[in-house]
Design a protein around this motif. Structure first.
Motif, mmCIF file in Angstrom:
data_model
loop_
_atom_site.group_PDB
_atom_site.id
_atom_site.type_symbol
_atom_site.label_atom_id
_atom_site.label_comp_id
_atom_site.label_asym_id
_atom_site.label_seq_id
_atom_site.Cartn_x
_atom_site.Cartn_y
_atom_site.Cartn_z
ATOM 1 N N GLY A 52 -5.944 4.604 -7.533
ATOM 2 C CA GLY A 52 -7.288 5.085 -7.279
ATOM 3 C C GLY A 52 -8.039 4.242 -6.268
ATOM 4 O O GLY A 52 -7.502 3.298 -5.667
ATOM 5 N N ASP A 53 -9.304 4.564 -6.100
ATOM 6 C CA ASP A 53 -10.175 3.837 -5.181
ATOM 7 C C ASP A 53 -10.214 2.360 -5.559
ATOM 8 O O ASP A 53 -10.390 2.006 -6.724
ATOM 9 C CB ASP A 53 -11.583 4.433 -5.243
ATOM 10 C CG ASP A 53 -12.540 3.777 -4.283
ATOM 11 O OD1 ASP A 53 -12.131 3.483 -3.144
ATOM 12 O OD2 ASP A 53 -13.699 3.534 -4.668
ATOM 13 N N GLY A 54 -10.036 1.506 -4.563
ATOM 14 C CA GLY A 54 -10.030 0.070 -4.804
ATOM 15 C C GLY A 54 -8.690 -0.480 -5.233
ATOM 16 O O GLY A 54 -8.564 -1.685 -5.501
ATOM 17 N N GLY A 55 -7.677 0.366 -5.288
ATOM 18 C CA GLY A 55 -6.355 -0.055 -5.737
ATOM 19 C C GLY A 55 -5.611 -0.883 -4.704
ATOM 20 O O GLY A 55 -6.009 -0.976 -3.536
ATOM 21 N N GLY A 200 -2.523 -7.982 3.332
ATOM 22 C CA GLY A 200 -3.810 -8.503 3.770
ATOM 23 C C GLY A 200 -4.701 -7.460 4.415
ATOM 24 O O GLY A 200 -5.909 -7.674 4.556
ATOM 25 N N ASP A 201 -4.122 -6.322 4.802
ATOM 26 C CA ASP A 201 -4.917 -5.261 5.430
ATOM 27 C C ASP A 201 -5.826 -4.583 4.410
ATOM 28 O O ASP A 201 -5.491 -4.472 3.231
ATOM 29 C CB ASP A 201 -4.013 -4.195 6.062
ATOM 30 C CG ASP A 201 -3.424 -4.627 7.393
ATOM 31 O OD1 ASP A 201 -3.910 -5.620 7.969
ATOM 32 O OD2 ASP A 201 -2.476 -3.952 7.858
ATOM 33 N N GLU A 202 -6.969 -4.124 4.915
ATOM 34 C CA GLU A 202 -7.923 -3.351 4.116
ATOM 35 C C GLU A 202 -8.066 -1.970 4.752
ATOM 36 O O GLU A 202 -8.417 -1.866 5.932
ATOM 37 C CB GLU A 202 -9.282 -4.050 4.062
ATOM 38 C CG GLU A 202 -9.257 -5.414 3.403
ATOM 39 C CD GLU A 202 -9.103 -5.344 1.887
ATOM 40 O OE1 GLU A 202 -9.483 -4.298 1.300
ATOM 41 O OE2 GLU A 202 -8.630 -6.325 1.289
ATOM 42 N N LEU A 203 -7.807 -0.934 3.983
ATOM 43 C CA LEU A 203 -7.859 0.437 4.484
ATOM 44 C C LEU A 203 -9.047 1.175 3.882
ATOM 45 O O LEU A 203 -9.343 1.023 2.696
ATOM 46 C CB LEU A 203 -6.586 1.207 4.127
ATOM 47 C CG LEU A 203 -5.292 0.902 4.882
ATOM 48 C CD1 LEU A 203 -4.759 -0.487 4.554
ATOM 49 C CD2 LEU A 203 -4.227 1.952 4.558
ATOM 50 N N VAL A 204 -9.691 1.990 4.725
ATOM 51 C CA VAL A 204 -10.734 2.897 4.248
ATOM 52 C C VAL A 204 -10.444 4.271 4.839
ATOM 53 O O VAL A 204 -10.418 4.433 6.070
ATOM 54 C CB VAL A 204 -12.143 2.437 4.654
ATOM 55 C CG1 VAL A 204 -13.181 3.465 4.183
ATOM 56 C CG2 VAL A 204 -12.459 1.061 4.071
ATOM 57 N N ALA A 205 -10.213 5.242 3.987
ATOM 58 C CA ALA A 205 -10.028 6.632 4.404
ATOM 59 C C ALA A 205 -11.235 7.433 3.952
ATOM 60 O O ALA A 205 -11.705 7.263 2.828
ATOM 61 C CB ALA A 205 -8.750 7.212 3.810
ATOM 62 N N LEU A 213 -12.268 6.473 0.215
ATOM 63 C CA LEU A 213 -11.235 5.773 -0.529
ATOM 64 C C LEU A 213 -10.954 4.431 0.134
ATOM 65 O O LEU A 213 -10.748 4.370 1.342
ATOM 66 C CB LEU A 213 -9.954 6.622 -0.549
ATOM 67 C CG LEU A 213 -8.673 6.016 -1.096
ATOM 68 C CD1 LEU A 213 -8.779 5.822 -2.595
ATOM 69 C CD2 LEU A 213 -7.489 6.927 -0.770
ATOM 70 N N ARG A 214 -10.954 3.369 -0.657
ATOM 71 C CA ARG A 214 -10.607 2.039 -0.169
ATOM 72 C C ARG A 214 -9.317 1.577 -0.847
ATOM 73 O O ARG A 214 -9.106 1.835 -2.035
ATOM 74 C CB ARG A 214 -11.719 1.029 -0.461
ATOM 75 C CG ARG A 214 -13.057 1.378 0.127
ATOM 76 C CD ARG A 214 -14.086 0.323 -0.223
ATOM 77 N NE ARG A 214 -13.818 -0.927 0.463
ATOM 78 C CZ ARG A 214 -14.337 -1.274 1.645
ATOM 79 N NH1 ARG A 214 -15.186 -0.456 2.258
ATOM 80 N NH2 ARG A 214 -14.044 -2.418 2.213
ATOM 81 N N ALA A 215 -8.488 0.852 -0.100
ATOM 82 C CA ALA A 215 -7.283 0.274 -0.677
ATOM 83 C C ALA A 215 -6.920 -0.978 0.116
ATOM 84 O O ALA A 215 -7.194 -1.061 1.319
ATOM 85 C CB ALA A 215 -6.123 1.263 -0.635
ATOM 86 N N SER A 216 -6.333 -1.918 -0.555
ATOM 87 C CA SER A 216 -5.893 -3.153 0.103
ATOM 88 C C SER A 216 -4.386 -3.262 -0.020
ATOM 89 O O SER A 216 -3.763 -2.693 -0.921
ATOM 90 C CB SER A 216 -6.570 -4.368 -0.532
ATOM 91 O OG SER A 216 -6.268 -4.437 -1.924
#
Length: 218
Positions: A52-55, A200-205, A213-216
């Motif tokens: 989910g979001d933040g996963g 280490g990357d941070e993704l935001v879709a 949606l955010r994911a690291s």
């Protein structure tokens, strides 16, 4: 149990099949050097691939080239088989945004051998998925922007208007093969701009007005 949630309505659906369309945007087909298919290319992900979001995304040790693919996701709310295109959107409960993660190096080797893509597409954490906005609040699923950033830098910025096969047509086609059931999720393909992600990357879709949606990457 993994669930899909329509946040504003407080509704939850146990996730069933995750049905995905490949090669549904012309520019994405070009960037990967693929041929344009005559019919939709379908593959599946297991429900265990959802986060989910933040996963946190965990890239398997057997890959050195994991790519992001931001997509419009459609949540099925009403069971259907052989659904006519003109009735297809009536079966959608909500829309969200997903990131279809692909182990590109693994996929390439499997394709060379004529083998299925499952281990390149279905690994744990391979499907970051947002909550869903009620379908009634999305006036036209073919007029939405899909945007993805990695570490604040834009990687993908496209429109669902560029789909080769529309959401209506995808549901119609898929329901001729699989009975669609409440909780099934359809990923509708990705626009151009896919590229590799690393720990280490941070993704935001985001699909503005629909979902974020955010994911690291661990």
């Amino acid at each position: 149990m993994t669930t899909a949630r329509i946040a504003s309505l407080g509704q939850e659906y146990p996730i069933g099949k995750i049905l995905c369309i490949g090669r549904n945007y012309a520019e994405h087909i070009k960037e990967l050097g693929n041929e344009t298919p005559e019919a939709p290319v379908i593959f599946m992900k297991p429900a265990t691939s959802v986060i989910g979001d933040g996963g946190a995304i965990v890239i398997p040790s057997y890959s050195k080239d994991c790519h992001h693919e931001a997509e419009l996701a459609a949540l099925i709310g009403t069971k259907g088989k052989n659904i006519p295109a003109e009735r297809a959107l009536e079966h959608v409960a909500g829309y969200g945004v997903a990131i279809d993660l692909t182990l590109r190096d693994v996929q390439a080797e499997l394709k060379k051998k004529g083998l299925p893509w499952d281990i390149a597409k279905g690994f744990d954490t391979a499907c970051p998925l947002s909550s869903f906005t009620p379908a009634a609040q999305v006036s036209d699923p073919q007029d939405l922007r899909i945007h993805l950033t990695v570490n604040g830098q834009t990687r993908q910025d496209g429109s669902t208007s560029l789909m080769i096969h529309t959401v209506r047509d995808i549901i119609c086609y898929m329901s001729g093969i699989f009975t669609l059931e409440p909780g099934d999720v359809i990923l509708t393909g990705t626009p151009a701009g896919v590229s590799a992600i690393v720990p280490g990357d941070e993704l935001v879709a985001e699909i503005p007005g629909v979902a974020r949606l955010r994911a690291s990457v661990k």
